[in-house]
Write an enzyme that holds these catalytic residues in place. Sequence first.
Site, PDB file in Angstrom:
ATOM      1  N   ASP A  42       0.836  -1.204   0.000  1.00 16.31           N
ATOM      2  CA  ASP A  42       0.000   0.000   0.000  1.00 16.31           C
ATOM      3  C   ASP A  42       0.874   1.259   0.000  1.00 16.31           C
ATOM      4  OD1 ASP A  42       0.838  -0.150   2.610  1.00 16.31           O
ATOM      5  OD2 ASP A  42      -1.147   0.124   3.509  1.00 16.31           O
ATOM      6  N   SER A  43       2.182   1.059  -0.012  1.00 13.80           N
ATOM      7  CA  SER A  43       3.114   2.180  -0.222  1.00 13.80           C
ATOM      8  C   SER A  43       2.817   2.853  -1.564  1.00 13.80           C
ATOM      9  CB  SER A  43       4.571   1.693  -0.197  1.00 13.80           C
ATOM     10  OG  SER A  43       4.755   0.615  -1.096  1.00 13.80           O
ATOM     11  N   ASP A  81      -1.113  -6.146   0.092  1.00 11.06           N
ATOM     12  CA  ASP A  81      -1.428  -5.470   1.354  1.00 11.06           C
ATOM     13  C   ASP A  81      -2.921  -5.224   1.477  1.00 11.06           C
ATOM     14  OD1 ASP A  81       0.721  -4.952   3.020  1.00 11.06           O
ATOM     15  OD2 ASP A  81       1.341  -3.146   1.939  1.00 11.06           O
ATOM     16  N   LYS A 110      -1.253  -9.344   3.255  1.00 12.74           N
ATOM     17  CA  LYS A 110      -0.423  -8.887   4.394  1.00 12.74           C
ATOM     18  C   LYS A 110      -1.244  -7.897   5.207  1.00 12.74           C
ATOM     19  CE  LYS A 110       3.350  -6.058   3.838  1.00 12.74           C
ATOM     20  NZ  LYS A 110       3.006  -4.812   4.562  1.00 12.74           N
ATOM     21  N   GLU A 176       9.600  -3.903   9.984  1.00 13.78           N
ATOM     22  CA  GLU A 176       9.934  -2.597   9.400  1.00 13.78           C
ATOM     23  C   GLU A 176      10.585  -1.696  10.442  1.00 13.78           C
ATOM     24  OE1 GLU A 176       6.962  -0.775   6.915  1.00 13.78           O
ATOM     25  OE2 GLU A 176       7.995   1.161   6.926  1.00 13.78           O
TER      26      GLU A 176
HETATM   27  O1  KIV Z   1       3.608  -1.050   1.554  1.00 18.83           O
HETATM   28  C1  KIV Z   1       4.731  -1.551   1.371  1.00 18.83           C
HETATM   29  O2  KIV Z   1       5.357  -1.396   0.323  1.00 18.83           O
HETATM   30  C2  KIV Z   1       5.287  -2.359   2.466  1.00 18.83           C
HETATM   31  C3  KIV Z   1       6.744  -2.634   2.426  1.00 18.83           C
HETATM   32  C4  KIV Z   1       7.510  -1.411   2.631  1.00 18.83           C
HETATM   33  C5  KIV Z   1       7.123  -3.704   3.361  1.00 18.83           C
HETATM   34  O3  KIV Z   1       4.583  -2.734   3.345  1.00 18.83           O
END
Ligand code: KIV
Length: 257
Positions: A42-43, A81, A110, A176
């Site tokens: 979700d980044s 995510d 996740k 993280e």
């Molecule tokens: O959202 C994401 O990209 C993540 C990674 C940084 C682990 O959760």
Amino acid sequence: MNNKIINFIKKKNKSKITSLTAYSKNIASIVDKHCDLVLVGDSLGSVLYSFSSTKKVTLDMMIEHSKSVRMGVKKSLMVVDMPYNTYRNPKEALSNAKKIISKTKCDAIKIEGGKKVVQIIKTLIKNKIPVMGHLGVLPQSATNFKFKGKEIKERKIILRDSKLLEEAGIFSIVLECVESSLAKEITKTVKIPTIGIGASVHCDGQVLVTDDLIGLNKIKARFVKRYSNIEKQINDAVLKFKKDVVTSKFPTKKHSY
Ligand code: KIV
């Protein structure tokens, strides 16, 4: 648990695990060739949409990007995510996780959090949805992005949570921005692979945001190592294209009908 996930877990103590994010097919197909796990993180909210936090990312955004990623991922584990406010209780989590899995055909989802999400994780796993955990800095609820594990109390909570999540049945866990010796202790304690981002070499594997690694995203975090400067390469190509157009060097006969 499916074979792909069993083989992923077996990598612990055998070979280091590599994982990167992808938000679309073309990047996913490159990452897939070399990595064990492709994460639709979700980044993407901050990286692609310039959101101030991942809280604004919606389920539909994750599903649409994941459908694109699915087309590029052939062999790796594909994890998606679950965005903020889509797993506030077991019922909501199950309904949204089922939606993600059925629409994107990803291998697992996740979710962020420790003790608070144990019941949710148990419900998902009972319904045959593989879950990856995420501890340390939790971007969906973080008020700051300072590393975790400096204070004894905080260390104990994160270690306890890693055990609780493992007992609940997760197949792997992202750590993280977790202090090195704590990441080492967790990695030694749990039997599932730990995947670090800013959590030291002691983790079983590493994950980074691909846009950070290739120099397309300008984040200045300590844990990012830039392996390429794609922005410069794109810039040079666009500039050359522009020059060719204004001087009528492009298109030539070769590029015309
Ligand atoms: O959202 C994401 O990209 C993540 C990674 C940084 C682990 O959760």
